[in-house]
Design an enzyme around this catalytic site. Structure first.
Site, mmCIF file in Angstrom:
data_model
loop_
_atom_site.group_PDB
_atom_site.id
_atom_site.type_symbol
_atom_site.label_atom_id
_atom_site.label_comp_id
_atom_site.label_asym_id
_atom_site.label_seq_id
_atom_site.Cartn_x
_atom_site.Cartn_y
_atom_site.Cartn_z
ATOM 1 N N ILE A 1 1.074 7.324 1.896
ATOM 2 C CA ILE A 1 2.473 7.143 2.272
ATOM 3 C C ILE A 1 2.770 5.658 2.393
ATOM 4 C CG2 ILE A 1 4.235 7.662 4.017
ATOM 5 C CD1 ILE A 1 2.265 9.951 4.968
ATOM 6 N N CYS A 2 3.792 5.205 1.693
ATOM 7 C CA CYS A 2 4.234 3.819 1.784
ATOM 8 C C CYS A 2 5.316 3.750 2.868
ATOM 9 C CB CYS A 2 4.769 3.344 0.434
ATOM 10 S SG CYS A 2 5.276 1.614 0.432
ATOM 11 N N LEU A 3 4.883 3.480 4.095
ATOM 12 C CA LEU A 3 5.778 3.414 5.254
ATOM 13 C C LEU A 3 5.243 2.325 6.174
ATOM 14 C CD1 LEU A 3 8.189 4.690 6.811
ATOM 15 C CD2 LEU A 3 6.532 6.253 7.862
#
Length: 160
Positions: A98-100
């Site tokens: 997840i790119c967060l």
């Protein structure tokens, strides 16, 4: 499990154990809406069901998050990934990464598993299209089973 089949983890510190026990007790009393913690005897690795919010692209769809806590949680962010099959989303790779920013550069010890879950559900809910990140194939191919925490993420899109 042999050491060759799983990465070795250091045991949780006393501070991490106390913090996670407190978070788990709070979760059981007041779980965040749209999430269900799968009870296990492993405090260091949580599996959480995520249910897509009504009125969104992911309404009533269920996905699984795996949250692994490092020895020095909450001073260090947990590793959070979707267990494949991961939702189709511009910030979620097919391997579950997840790119967060709050999972990496913007982590704060004030954050909790509940606040992480709410942020992920908000990210899912704001999506206007179901698609993988543009670099999904290249990223997954080059990842070779590494932790998403080893990735140098570039946070440039705050629209989804």
């Amino acid at each position: 499990m042999t050491s060759s089949s799983a990465p070795s983890r250091k045991a949780l510190s006393k501070i991490a154990c106390n913090r996670l026990q407190k978070e788990l007790a709070e979760w059981q009393l007041n779980p965040p809406s749209g999430f269900k913690h799968r009870v296990t005897d492993n405090l260091q690795k949580w599996v959480i069901d995520v249910i897509g919010a009504p009125g969104t692209l992911y309404a009533n769809e269920t996905y699984q998050l795996q949250v692994e806590f490092p020895e020095h949680y909450p001073m260090e962010a947990p590793q959070v990934i979707f267990v494949p099959p991961a939702p189709m989303h511009p910030h979620i790779y097919s391997n579950g990464h997840i790119c967060l920013d709050i999972l990496y550069d913007s982590w704060s010890p004030a954050m909790t598993v509940s606040s992480i879950c709410i942020s992920i559900l908000s990210m899912l809910s704001s999506a206007t299209v179901k698609q993988r990140p543009a670099d999904n194939d290249r990223y997954v191919k080059n990842c070779h089973g590494r932790s998403p925490k080893e990735t140098r993420w570039w946070f440039h899109d705050d629209k989804v």
